[in-house]
Design a protein around this motif. Structure first.
Motif, PDB file in Angstrom:
ATOM      1  N   GLU A  78       5.229 -10.474  -0.404  1.00 30.98           N
ATOM      2  CA  GLU A  78       6.384  -9.901  -1.112  1.00 30.98           C
ATOM      3  C   GLU A  78       6.049  -8.545  -1.722  1.00 30.98           C
ATOM      4  O   GLU A  78       6.890  -7.638  -1.742  1.00 30.98           O
ATOM      5  CB  GLU A  78       6.859 -10.883  -2.188  1.00 30.98           C
ATOM      6  N   GLN A  79       4.823  -8.391  -2.216  1.00 34.12           N
ATOM      7  CA  GLN A  79       4.429  -7.087  -2.753  1.00 34.12           C
ATOM      8  C   GLN A  79       4.404  -6.026  -1.656  1.00 34.12           C
ATOM      9  O   GLN A  79       4.807  -4.881  -1.881  1.00 34.12           O
ATOM     10  CB  GLN A  79       3.056  -7.195  -3.421  1.00 34.12           C
TER      11      GLN A  79
ATOM     12  N   ILE B 277      -2.326  -2.392  -2.156  1.00 32.07           N
ATOM     13  CA  ILE B 277      -0.971  -2.417  -2.718  1.00 32.07           C
ATOM     14  C   ILE B 277      -0.820  -1.322  -3.767  1.00 32.07           C
ATOM     15  O   ILE B 277       0.183  -0.587  -3.795  1.00 32.07           O
ATOM     16  CB  ILE B 277      -0.652  -3.795  -3.319  1.00 32.07           C
TER      17      ILE B 277
ATOM     18  N   ARG C 191       3.027 -14.139  -2.642  1.00 34.91           N
ATOM     19  CA  ARG C 191       3.047 -12.985  -3.548  1.00 34.91           C
ATOM     20  C   ARG C 191       2.531 -11.720  -2.854  1.00 34.91           C
ATOM     21  O   ARG C 191       3.112 -10.638  -3.008  1.00 34.91           O
ATOM     22  CB  ARG C 191       2.207 -13.302  -4.780  1.00 34.91           C
ATOM     23  N   TRP C 192       1.470 -11.841  -2.047  1.00 34.68           N
ATOM     24  CA  TRP C 192       0.955 -10.657  -1.352  1.00 34.68           C
ATOM     25  C   TRP C 192       1.964 -10.122  -0.344  1.00 34.68           C
ATOM     26  O   TRP C 192       2.169  -8.900  -0.248  1.00 34.68           O
ATOM     27  CB  TRP C 192      -0.361 -10.991  -0.648  1.00 34.68           C
TER      28      TRP C 192
END
Length: 467
Positions: free
Chosen positions: A211-212, A178, A208-209
């Motif tokens: 969405e990142q 990321i 969260r992963w």
């Protein structure tokens, strides 16, 4: 002198300083930094390189991960070289064999965090960190690819444990990708772990992963579809139905991958079911079932048949629901045991609807036994709904309060919640009636006790109730 937070912050930037000089020991033993540096200087060149590279491994690691960081961007070598490196560092007390491996055939190793922090600093100062972490990324990508099928198959429990043991390495690889703007590779890893995120209660982290990755530019359509599907799957159990619906609809639109579309239709059906849109849900599940059948994916067809039974039950057709549950159970024989959790939940609801509390409790007990083996959090939340309803049918209001307390505590810990309207209505009715009969003080006492209970306590309570 220092709080744990202070210690962690110092370890992230440098090793611990000397607070008070110890005059009766050599200088090399007066600080942790000096002690580890002294040991490091005694290593030969190949051992120093291995020591530095193992600093890229943030937690427990198997020999395959050790081989990957030693090889870096190159293909990993045969196991002799990493085994020799591991053995040499164990002999010198710079590495240890971990005693906590759940998978008996897969020994794990670890460095003390103070030692690993020194190794990581040396790795960075030698300019080798990028190469070592690229090796770790390759290892995580390969393992996640294997987990994609392992987490839905008969070895599901073993694969859940396998992923849990590698979780710190996965987190390191995902953060690295990321940070460097490589979302497609991050999505490949995160998607391989989708059922781990769901089953083991890491819903917020998995979301969260995804969405990142979605926030980064230049995400290819295939990767975008997986990330949208993953985000939709994990948004649904948190009750964020509108956002989940939008992501799942988008996932269908951006890909021609039949399996991703079938997945998307299935989860979208659950979203519409939770929203009370029965006909839309029925159509989604039917399309999903057609897709999984065409692909020959038994767990997918069994899972959608179970969902179709849920629609039938919510529509009042208990006979059709039971027929679909029988067909689903047959199709899920060789799938991961988690997929039968929903069928047991629905059978327990059928028993509650028919006023058969003991039958419902028996189904919940069977479900909880498997849930305990899986260390599941998502199905656990749902299983407690018919259990609370069955206890109310038996007239045990204090037990109902305790069960609902356990459910709320689990939801707060994992983020997983019951989102279907009818299940919530059943739960709210049980709570309302139990509160009224118990009174505020007795309700609060039983509810608070439930918040502290475990799955083992619940199973013992069930056995007492059945006796």
């Amino acid at each position: 002198m220092l709080t744990p937070e202070d210690l962690l912050r110092r370890l992230a930037h440098d090793v611990l300083p000397s607070i008070v000089a110890l005059r009766d020991v050599p200088e090399r033993q007066q600080t942790i930094n000096a002690t580890v540096a002294w040991s490091y200087q005694l290593l030969d060149e190949s051992e120093q390189r291995a020591f530095r590279r193992f600093g890229a491994l943030p937690g427990l690691f198997p020999i395959d991960a050790a081989a990957a960081v030693l090889a870096g961007r190159e293909s990993a070598s045969v196991e002799d070289k990493p085994l020799r490196a591991v053995a040499g560092l164990i002999d010198k007390s710079l590495l240890a064999r971990a005693e906590t491996s759940v998978v008996a055939t897969r020994p794990l190793y670890q460095m003390l965090e103070t030692v690993r922090s020194f190794a990581a600093l040396e790795l960075a100062s030698c300019g080798e960190r990028d190469d070592a972490v690229e090796g770790l990324v390759r290892y995580c990508t390969e393992e996640a690819s294997l987990a994609t099928s392992g987490l839905v198959g008969p070895a599901q429990v073993e694969w859940l444990d396998h992923v849990r043991e590698d979780l710190e390495s996965y987190r390191c690889a995902l953060a690295w990708l990321i940070e460097r703007g490589r979302p497609a590779e991050a999505v490949d890893i995160a998607w391989g772990l989708i059922w781990f995120w769901v089953i083991r209660g890491h819903i917020s982290e998995g979301l969260r992963w995804y969405e990142q990755a979605l926030a980064l530019p230049s995400l290819p359509p295939a990767a975008e579809a997986k990330a949208l599907l993953g985000a939709g799957m994990l948004g649904y159990p948190q009750g964020d139905l509108d956002r989940a619906r939008g992501r799942l609809t988008r996932a269908r639109a951006v890909t021609g991958d039949v399996e991703i579309v079938a997945h998307s239709e299935n989860v979208l059906g659950h979203v519409e079911l939770a929203a009370g849109n029965m006909q839309v849900a029925r159509d989604c599940f039917a399309r999903s079932n057609d897709g999984f059948r065409a692909l020959g994916i038994p767990w997918g067809t069994g899972h959608t048949l179970t969902a179709m039974a849920w629609v039938a039950l919510e529509s009042g057709d208990i006979g059709q629901a039971e027929g679909l549950l029988n067909e689903a159970t047959s199709g899920l024989r060789h799938a991961g045991p988690w997929f039968l959790s929903l069928t047991r939940y629905l059978r327990a609801l059928v028993a509650v609807r028919r006023g058969h509390p003991d039958e419902a409790i028996a189904w919940v007990r069977e479900s909880l036994t498997h849930i305990r083996q899986l260390h599941d959090k998502f199905a656990f939340v749902y299983a407690l709904v018919p259990l609370a309803a069955a206890s109310a049918l038996k007239g045990d209001d204090a037990w109902s309060a305790s069960i609902l307390g356990a459910q709320d505590a689990l939801t707060e810990t994992t983020g997983a919640r019951v989102v279907e309207a009818s299940a919530n209505e059943l739960q709210e009715r049980v709570e309302r009636e139990a509160r009224a009969r118990l009174g505020p003080e007795r309700w609060a006492q039983a509810y608070a006790a439930g918040r502290k209970s475990s799955i083992d306590v619940l199973l013992k309570d069930i056995d007492r109730a059945r006796a």
